[in-house]
Design an enzyme around this catalytic site. Sequence first.
Site, short mmCIF file in Angstrom:
data_model
loop_
_atom_site.label_atom_id
_atom_site.label_comp_id
_atom_site.label_asym_id
_atom_site.label_seq_id
_atom_site.Cartn_x
_atom_site.Cartn_y
_atom_site.Cartn_z
N GLU A 540 40.20 39.95 41.08
CA GLU A 540 41.61 39.93 41.50
C GLU A 540 42.12 38.51 41.65
O GLU A 540 43.29 38.28 41.91
CB GLU A 540 41.76 40.62 42.86
CG GLU A 540 41.20 42.01 42.92
CD GLU A 540 41.37 42.63 44.28
OE1 GLU A 540 42.38 43.31 44.48
OE2 GLU A 540 40.48 42.45 45.14
N ASP A 564 46.66 42.52 42.32
CA ASP A 564 46.48 41.19 42.90
C ASP A 564 46.31 40.12 41.84
O ASP A 564 46.82 39.01 41.98
CB ASP A 564 45.29 41.19 43.87
CG ASP A 564 45.71 41.67 45.25
OD1 ASP A 564 46.72 41.16 45.76
OD2 ASP A 564 45.06 42.57 45.79
C1 PEP Z 1 44.57 45.58 42.93
O1 PEP Z 1 44.79 44.53 43.53
O2 PEP Z 1 44.86 45.77 41.74
C2 PEP Z 1 43.93 46.70 43.63
C3 PEP Z 1 43.55 47.79 43.00
O3 PEP Z 1 43.77 46.58 44.97
P1 PEP Z 1 44.96 46.84 46.04
O4 PEP Z 1 46.15 47.32 45.28
O5 PEP Z 1 44.42 47.84 46.99
O6 PEP Z 1 45.12 45.47 46.61
MG MG Z 2 43.87 44.19 45.47
#
Ligand code: PEP
Ligand code: MG
Length: 680
Positions: A540, A564
């Site tokens: 991320e 992210d």
């Molecule tokens: C992301 O960041 O793509 C993810 C799946 O995590 P979250 O949306 O929970 O931060």
């Molecule tokens: Mg995330």
Amino acid sequence: MKQVDITIQNETGLHARPAKTLVNLVKQFKSDVVIWHGEKKANAKSLISVLTLGASKGSQLSIEVKGEDEETATAEIEAAILSGLGEGESASESQHKAPASPSPKVEETPVESKPVKANMLKGVGAAPGIAIGPVYQFQHQEIPINEMSDGLLLGWEGLQDALARAREQLSKLNHQMTERGLKAEAAIFDAHLGLLEDPELTETVHERIQKGQDALKAWKETIEDSAVVVAALNDPILSARADDLRDVGRRVLKIMVGAEDKADALPDKPVVVVARELSPSDTVSFNKDFVLGFCIVNGGPTSHTAILARALGLPAIVSVDESVLKLETDSYIVINGSDGMVTFNPSPEELQAAEQERNTWLEKRRLALEQANAPAITADGHEVEVVGNAGSLADAEKALKMGAAGIGLLRTEFLFLERTTAPTEAEQYDVYRPIAETMGKLPVIVRTLDVGGDKPLPYIEMQHEENPFLGIRGIRLCLSRPELFREQLRAILRAAQYGNLQIMFPMVGDIEEYRRARLMLDELEIELKVPCIVAGIMIEVPSAALMADVLAKEVDFFSIGTNDLTQYTLAMDRGNSLLSARQDGLHPAVLRLIAKTIEGAHKHGKWAGICGELGSDPYAVPILIGLGIDELSVTVPSVPLVKAQVRDLKYSELQPLAQQALECSTAREVRELVKKTLSM
Ligand code: PEP
Ligand code: MG
């Protein structure tokens, strides 16, 4: 009664997080605690109340504590305030903090939302599907308070009856959503119930009524005063609370004036609802037979409206330019919730094309559901694992029904948020084990706690952070709280004995972080005498994507969190509605990082998947497969659709397409390339 005078020490005063810290502390005592700030008085067990004090650094407060534990309570409250309520005393910490201001108005038109054709606007697709129909400009019906209050003075009793009725309605909505397995949606109404229980809200109204105001006005003004203060706190979580407050306030008002059955009515024919914003209550109260879709100016794809529209299976577009509010009621509009395009006053040809597109889409969805259990293998024999993103047992059960080959992302934050103490190992085990059992041999990838920063936990004392998204969040937070982390790892390891649980760590930025987490896991495996668990990381953070070939030597797999990764690559806050139209994971910069991640994984015989929203995007699926992605973890309702799409594609054609996408200059170019090449 004990009384103490005290001066607020911390930089941001009793705003947002320090106020939460104080309220959580006070709630642990039996005594009643009242805080005076000049003429203003707050019940210290009510967050809304404490926030509305508007106390800043240097404010003089007088605190009154009355009850059986008043001695201890007074001492602890005084100590907590003097030590800066978890915010530290350093002036430099927050001196650059932006002044509290109401949520920003959308003044800047996002570049990508400029008209594509003269009668088109680009918003953000929030719920897939195509809706065609007359525009209905939705506005809240004015609640006729003046007329009612002239003729009928509703008193305290009247308010109590209305509150009881509102609680009944909200419990019912909460129950309905839970029964349909819609946990996130149920939580919205549960939060509304919580607001009705805030002691301060009712006490303030009570005082106003005692001073001679009637209940309607007292309630309306108290809600609005609180909402304005809460909205101005520059805190995304609390800003959402301000909208919730207004929503719940309207619900009670409507009951009081006897207008609860008079919906903020839609005409008795199917329409496309256009609005600046919709509350959760609006969205569920519409007669589904008369709503074809939603086209909303405010809010992002994760707003309440978007969540509920997806749950209702209605197409929705958010973050649309506010010129849509000028469209005439009953003029025709076409919205495509899959690509975010709005076409107003369509020509007969455009209308015909849209109708054809809608019919094709509906047929596609029907077929996809019918064949949900068929594997996701391209026409030329390349298999992709399509799994679901889940946040609860109900989600996992639904994913199974939808043909998911497992759970690629089990978010665990829901277990930790909205509580005053951390969940115990046993509590967590009781949640993970049934999910493992339900999925049987199919893999369930449990993501360890991903909070901190923008999602603070009230029971963890954290320093104020200037940029929480770049602060102590995800794995950084867990590594800094080894006890909390170990409890979760133990619960997962024990539950893993009943199914095929695997672990992944969020927000890993370098190999040291992974090594420290893996070491803790290894120690616990020995202590619990359980086999070694498969453990991977989320990609991320750009640094992790760039170092993928190094990380891949040690981790078991990668799952790319494009939500992210996009935010950090493009330097665009994922919660900023001004930027949501430009937050596109198909930006070539993000695609190059994805390509690098997959390449790094494959070099060392590891697999790479996607678990961000991008994996459910029909324009992204061909590119991701062409780049060699092994697994797509998508929102549960998208599972059959993505599987069907994979079956229609040819891997040999996607590889060159993906390479071309890497050479594009913008996300829009990538989308156009996919559209043109695959005739979408
Ligand atoms: C992301 O960041 O793509 C993810 C799946 O995590 P979250 O949306 O929970 O931060
Ligand atoms: Mg995330």
